[in-house]
Write a protein that holds these residues in place. Structure first.
Motif, PDB file in Angstrom:
ATOM      1  N   PRO A 101       0.832  -1.172  -0.046  1.00 57.28           N
ATOM      2  CA  PRO A 101      -0.120  -0.007   0.195  1.00 57.28           C
ATOM      3  C   PRO A 101       0.801   1.171   0.201  1.00 57.28           C
ATOM      4  N   VAL A 102       2.116   1.408   0.591  1.00 56.23           N
ATOM      5  CA  VAL A 102       2.849   2.502   0.668  1.00 56.23           C
ATOM      6  C   VAL A 102       3.176   2.801  -0.766  1.00 56.23           C
ATOM      7  N   LEU A 103       3.737   1.838  -1.421  1.00 59.01           N
ATOM      8  CA  LEU A 103       3.987   2.199  -2.908  1.00 59.01           C
ATOM      9  C   LEU A 103       2.826   2.492  -3.913  1.00 59.01           C
ATOM     10  N   CYS A 104       1.761   1.767  -3.651  1.00 59.84           N
ATOM     11  CA  CYS A 104       0.576   2.388  -4.378  1.00 59.84           C
ATOM     12  C   CYS A 104      -0.167   3.447  -4.136  1.00 59.84           C
ATOM     13  N   SER A 105      -0.127   4.174  -2.801  1.00 59.80           N
ATOM     14  CA  SER A 105      -0.446   5.551  -2.694  1.00 59.80           C
ATOM     15  C   SER A 105       0.356   6.699  -3.414  1.00 59.80           C
ATOM     16  N   GLN A 106       1.343   6.349  -3.714  1.00 60.94           N
ATOM     17  CA  GLN A 106       2.355   7.442  -4.151  1.00 60.94           C
ATOM     18  C   GLN A 106       2.115   7.391  -5.666  1.00 60.94           C
ATOM     19  N   VAL A 121     -10.870  -6.031 -10.787  1.00 59.58           N
ATOM     20  CA  VAL A 121     -10.382  -6.188  -9.368  1.00 59.58           C
ATOM     21  C   VAL A 121      -9.311  -5.142  -9.163  1.00 59.58           C
ATOM     22  N   CYS A 122      -8.635  -4.651 -10.041  1.00 64.78           N
ATOM     23  CA  CYS A 122      -7.450  -3.618  -9.898  1.00 64.78           C
ATOM     24  C   CYS A 122      -8.458  -2.480  -9.419  1.00 64.78           C
ATOM     25  N   ILE A 123      -9.233  -2.146 -10.188  1.00 67.08           N
ATOM     26  CA  ILE A 123     -10.142  -0.968  -9.675  1.00 67.08           C
ATOM     27  C   ILE A 123     -10.686  -0.931  -8.323  1.00 67.08           C
ATOM     28  N   GLU A 124     -11.300  -1.868  -7.830  1.00 70.37           N
ATOM     29  CA  GLU A 124     -11.501  -2.242  -6.466  1.00 70.37           C
ATOM     30  C   GLU A 124     -10.502  -2.181  -5.449  1.00 70.37           C
ATOM     31  N   TYR A 125      -9.524  -2.786  -5.871  1.00 66.95           N
ATOM     32  CA  TYR A 125      -8.340  -2.845  -4.943  1.00 66.95           C
ATOM     33  C   TYR A 125      -7.596  -1.513  -4.794  1.00 66.95           C
ATOM     34  N   LEU A 126      -7.401  -0.842  -6.077  1.00 62.98           N
ATOM     35  CA  LEU A 126      -6.952   0.492  -5.793  1.00 62.98           C
ATOM     36  C   LEU A 126      -7.811   1.592  -5.121  1.00 62.98           C
ATOM     37  N   SER A 127      -9.188   1.363  -5.324  1.00 65.23           N
ATOM     38  CA  SER A 127      -9.708   2.211  -4.467  1.00 65.23           C
ATOM     39  C   SER A 127      -9.783   1.969  -2.870  1.00 65.23           C
ATOM     40  N   TRP A 128      -9.777   0.580  -2.494  1.00 65.79           N
ATOM     41  CA  TRP A 128      -9.530   0.245  -1.244  1.00 65.79           C
ATOM     42  C   TRP A 128      -8.107   1.064  -0.747  1.00 65.79           C
ATOM     43  N   LEU A 129      -7.013   0.942  -1.631  1.00 57.47           N
ATOM     44  CA  LEU A 129      -5.833   1.765  -1.019  1.00 57.47           C
ATOM     45  C   LEU A 129      -5.978   3.235  -1.324  1.00 57.47           C
ATOM     46  N   ARG A 130      -6.811   3.821  -1.954  1.00 54.09           N
ATOM     47  CA  ARG A 130      -6.989   5.274  -2.140  1.00 54.09           C
ATOM     48  C   ARG A 130      -6.020   5.706  -3.130  1.00 54.09           C
TER      49      ARG A 130
END
Length: 167
Positions: A101-106, A121-130
């Protein structure tokens, strides 16, 4: 032994059936849901457990010794077998790529074919990670779906002239 109730087909299965898979020959069917009908000495599950997960060659009535117990998990009663068998490969793939998540949020991610299984699934997962994403899709209906799921920046994967057009 698992009695197969439902199977989720993947693009790999299509390639295998057509003889176009670039890797070694393999049995078709990987994602499934079913009921444990027999157990071995070291079984992690009990008879009659309802499971879903990854089991090679699951396009048969029974899957015997084609999976590791850790690749099959109990299916919650709130999820039907036909729904559960669509989850293992797509969610495992996305989780493996986006589990930090730290990498994804940036980052901003480009989701190719965002209206496909892994893309959704990526859309849902990225939404969860904001985290944010830019997506491609081909047809207008798929663009609407991706937009309705929160992806406002979209590009056409079929028409270069549509790039950047408010779809």
């Amino acid at each position: 032994e698992v009695q197969v109730q439902a199977v989720g087909l993947n693009f790999r299965d299509v390639l295998l059936v057509l003889g176009e898979y670039p890797g070694p020959p393999a049995p078709t069917g990987t994602d499934c849901a079913g009921i444990v009908t027999a157990i071995g000495e070291l079984a992690a599950h009990a008879r009659h457990d309802e499971l879903f997960g990854i089991a090679n060659g699951c396009l048969e009535h029974f899957v015997r010794a084609r999976t590791h117990a850790q690749l099959m998990v109990r299916r919650p009663s709130s999820i039907m077998a036909a729904e559960a068998c669509t989850l293992p490969t797509t969610w495992s793939t996305v989780h493996e790529v986006l589990r930090r998540p730290v990498l994804c949020s940036q980052q901003t991610f480009l989701l190719q074919a965002a209206a496909g299984g892994v893309g959704l699934v990526c859309i849902e997962y990225l939404s969860w990670l904001r985290a944010s994403a830019v997506a491609t899709a081909g047809q207008v209906g798929k663009h609407r779906l991706v937009h309705d799921l929160g992806i406002t920046t979209r590009c056409s994967s079929r028409d270069a002239a549509a790039f950047g057009v408010g779809m």
